[in-house]
Design an enzyme around this catalytic site. Structure first.
Site, mmCIF file in Angstrom:
data_model
loop_
_atom_site.group_PDB
_atom_site.id
_atom_site.type_symbol
_atom_site.label_atom_id
_atom_site.label_comp_id
_atom_site.label_asym_id
_atom_site.label_seq_id
_atom_site.Cartn_x
_atom_site.Cartn_y
_atom_site.Cartn_z
ATOM 1 C CB ALA A 9 -38.528 32.069 9.486
ATOM 2 C CB SER A 12 -33.425 23.103 11.682
ATOM 3 O OG SER A 12 -32.078 23.212 11.365
ATOM 4 C CB VAL A 13 -37.193 23.904 14.831
ATOM 5 C CG1 VAL A 13 -36.992 25.163 15.615
ATOM 6 C CG2 VAL A 13 -38.471 23.235 15.293
ATOM 7 N N GLY A 14 -37.751 26.505 12.859
ATOM 8 C CA GLY A 14 -38.618 27.610 12.460
ATOM 9 C C GLY A 14 -39.063 27.460 11.014
ATOM 10 C CB THR A 122 -35.259 29.810 21.916
ATOM 11 O OG1 THR A 122 -35.645 30.337 20.652
ATOM 12 C CG2 THR A 122 -33.762 29.963 22.104
ATOM 13 C CG ASN A 123 -34.295 23.818 24.046
ATOM 14 O OD1 ASN A 123 -35.215 23.749 24.871
ATOM 15 N ND2 ASN A 123 -34.165 22.980 23.028
ATOM 16 N NE ARG A 154 -38.558 13.828 21.191
ATOM 17 C CZ ARG A 154 -37.784 14.889 21.281
ATOM 18 N NH1 ARG A 154 -37.410 15.348 22.473
ATOM 19 N NH2 ARG A 154 -37.351 15.511 20.223
ATOM 20 C CG HIS A 178 -37.806 20.429 26.704
ATOM 21 N ND1 HIS A 178 -38.189 19.188 26.249
ATOM 22 C CD2 HIS A 178 -37.072 20.976 25.686
ATOM 23 C CE1 HIS A 178 -37.713 18.989 25.034
ATOM 24 N NE2 HIS A 178 -37.019 20.056 24.675
#
Ligand SMILES: NC(=O)c1ccc[n+]([C@@H]2O[C@H](COP(=O)([O-])OP(=O)(O)OC[C@H]3O[C@@H](n4cnc5c(N)ncnc54)[C@H](O)[C@@H]3O)[C@@H](O)[C@H]2O)c1
Ligand SMILES: O=C(O)C[C@H](O)C(=O)O
Length: 318
Positions: A9, A12-14, A122-123, A154, A178
């Site tokens: 958290a 950035s994205v969290g 997560t990537n 997208r 992805h």
């Protein structure tokens, strides 16, 4: 009423995802989870969000923790912790580093919150979904990844802009990795309910350029602004809402495949259309065009190879 935890958290994205998640009517509690040493940051984020809730009139309890034990009782755990790629890197370059982080956390999550839904961001997200599934010991339905949902959004945006129609008129789907081997399903793309291939103007559509733009979507945003935030954050909230609201939507997420797509990909976690509801994620059997089958097979083999490499490595480290 439900409790959602966001791991990672302070990232950035969290951090951003907590905002649209707080707008979901079924969410009553949000737990922001960060690493030890980040207490001040977590406190600052929490205070800032609480101000926004007061300004917006949102009735959601917001807490933070650095202890994974506090995940007990969570309905959905959104997992965004780990390293992000820099411009010029491939998502797959993150696999080794992030697999170790995910495997350790997933083991704890499986013990502390065994009935939660574990939603991986997560990537490389397809490989990380497989790692989370294996190490959490949770059911296949419970563990899923954002997969190609964001890629599908997208593409939807590009098609809507090309035809100058509202995005809600476009239904499209990208399946597979992805990443670069993603597979657009033009056979399943409709505009106002009409198959796009049946439109006289379809032959003019710059399909290759559009797909290249989707493949490069994350890279371009990272190059220009450092990280992708609003697109994934809203996409995460869509999935959380769909699960908690038992909405029975069909979304393209990374999930454990058996035989649903032409019997390809047994045992691999990869993006496919799946029924999403309160019980979790169930891939739906589909039939696609021969060229799409071939491309999906290639994508599956890429993910299978990388997942196997990561599993071997994790086993050696144990
Ligand atoms: N699947 C998708 O569509 C999608 C979209 C956006 C981001 N992502 C991925 O989400 C992840 C986070 O992205 P971000 O932009 O928020 O990154 P970020 O660097 O801003 O945040 C990373 C977060 O992970 C935590 N973290 C880093 N190393 C850790 C470790 N060893 N143990 C525990 N926590 C650790 C950090 O403290 C931070 O909270 C990346 O892997 C990124 O590629 C995926
Ligand atoms: O591209 C990235 O690395 C982040 C994410 O996967 C995205 O597609 O936005």
């Amino acid at each position: 009423m439900s409790r959602v935890a966001i791991i990672g958290a302070t990232g950035s994205v969290g951090c951003f995802a907590a905002h649209p998640i707080s707008e979901i009517p079924y969410v009553k509690e949000i737990l922001l989870v960060g690493r030890p040493g980040r207490e001040n940051l977590l406190e600052g984020i929490t205070r800032d969000f609480k101000d926004s809730y007061a300004a917006r009139g949102t009735d959601v309890a917001l807490e933070w923790t650095t202890d994974l034990k506090d995940l007990a009782g969570s309905d959905v755990i959104v997992y965004t912790a780990g390293v992000a790629r820099k411009s010029g890197e491939d998502r797959m370059d993150l696999a080794v580093k992030n697999a170790g982080i995910v495997a350790e956390a997933a083991t704890t999550i499986g013990e502390i919150a065994p009935s939660a839904h574990l939603f991986m961001i997560t990537n490389p997200v397809d490989v990380m979904t497989a790692v989370a599934l294996k190490y959490s010991g949770m059911k296949q339905k419970q563990v899923f990844g954002l997969g190609t949902h964001l890629d599908s959004m997208r593409l939807k945006s590009l098609i809507a802009a090309y035809f100058k129609v509202h995005v809600s008129e476009v239904h499209t789907r990208i399946i597979g990795e992805h990443g670069a081997s993603m597979v657009p399903l033009w056979s399943a793309t409709t505009l106002g309910g009409i198959r796009i291939c049946n439109l006289p103007t379809f032959s003019d559509l710059p399909v290759d350029r559009m797909i290249e733009s989707v493949i490069q979507g994350g890279e371009m945003i990272i190059k220009y602004k450092g990280s992708t935030v609003y697109g994934p954050g809203e996409a995460i909230a869509t999935l959380v809402r769909t699960v908690l609201g038992n909405e029975n939507r069909i979304l393209t997420v990374s999930t454990y495949l058996k035989s649903e797509v032409h019997n390809i990909g047994k045992g691999v976690c990869i993006g496919v259309p799946a029924l999403v509801n309160r019980s979790g994620v169930t891939p739906i059997p589909i039939t696609i065009e021969p060229d799409e089958v071939k491309a999906f097979q290639t994508s599956v083999e890429k993910i299978r190879m990388n997942t196997d490499l990561i599993f071997d490595r994790l086993e050696k480290e144990e």
